[in-house]
Write an enzyme that holds these catalytic residues in place. Structure first.
Site, short mmCIF file in Angstrom:
data_model
loop_
_atom_site.label_atom_id
_atom_site.label_comp_id
_atom_site.label_asym_id
_atom_site.label_seq_id
_atom_site.Cartn_x
_atom_site.Cartn_y
_atom_site.Cartn_z
CG HIS A 1 -2.08 -0.66 1.00
ND1 HIS A 1 -3.28 -0.90 1.85
CD2 HIS A 1 -2.27 -1.87 0.47
CE1 HIS A 1 -4.41 -2.24 1.35
NE2 HIS A 1 -3.23 -2.42 0.72
CB CYS B 1 -7.05 -0.24 4.73
SG CYS B 1 -4.96 -0.43 5.03
CD GLU C 1 -2.62 4.56 2.71
OE1 GLU C 1 -1.84 3.48 2.04
OE2 GLU C 1 -4.08 4.27 3.32
ZN LIG Z 1 -3.88 0.56 3.38
#
Ligand SMILES: [Zn+2]
Length: 176
Positions: free
Chosen positions: A56, A86, A58
């Site tokens: 991801h 998430c 981030e």
């Molecule tokens: Zn994530």
């Protein structure tokens, strides 16, 4: 510069990152981390590229920012991300002690910064994040909308002309 303009400036860079993900066939989600008025880390979703659920935007940006600052704590940093984090990324934000997160679009199906749960602001945890949502929201949503629209179009084309190997495609599950 007034605060909103500053936030939009950084969110635009996060959107640029998201587009890189989209061009590589990953769901377009992008992120930047700002320290003392400078972008010190950028990240975009590479889940398919890396064939890793950890790919991801981030996570990638947090890794780079920590490397740059030589500290796992990102206590003076602000994260700008095009889509609500998430559970994994919200957890990583808390772990990295990031004090402020600015979000573009919300993710009602998987978001953990208020949509399903707000891991960034749980009083029971030892760290709470200042949170701002809705910065360039429409632009951030449009990225995703266009991406999935194109994906559906391609899937439809494939169905009409079933040639070659069955390529695995993912749709809505992508953003989760
Ligand atoms: Zn994530």
């Amino acid at each position: 510069m007034e605060e909103q303009k500053i936030q939009e400036k950084y969110m635009k860079e996060a959107i640029r990152q998201a587009k890189k993900a989209g061009e590589a066939g990953d769901v377009p989600i992008g992120c930047v981390i700002v320290y003392e008025g400078k972008i010190i880390a950028r990240g975009y979703n590479k889940r398919n590229q890396q064939k890793s659920a950890l790919g991801h935007a981030e996570i990638s940006a947090i890794r780079k920012a920590s490397k740059k600052l030589g500290d796992w704590r990102l206590e003076e940093c602000t994260m700008y991300v095009t889509l609500e984090p998430c559970p994994m990324c919200a957890g990583a934000i808390v772990q990295a002690r990031i004090p402020e997160v600015v979000v573009g679009a919300m993710n009602p199906k998987a978001g953990c910064a208020g949509s399903i749960i707000n891991l960034l602001q749980m009083q029971q945890l030892n760290h709470q994040v200042r949170l701002q949502t809705g910065i360039l929201e429409e632009d951030c949503q449009k990225l995703l909308k266009d991406f999935f629209k194109e994906l559906r179009r391609q899937q439809k084309l494939k169905k009409e002309k079933p040639a070659g190997g069955a390529q695995k495609t993912e749709a809505a599950d992508h953003v989760r």
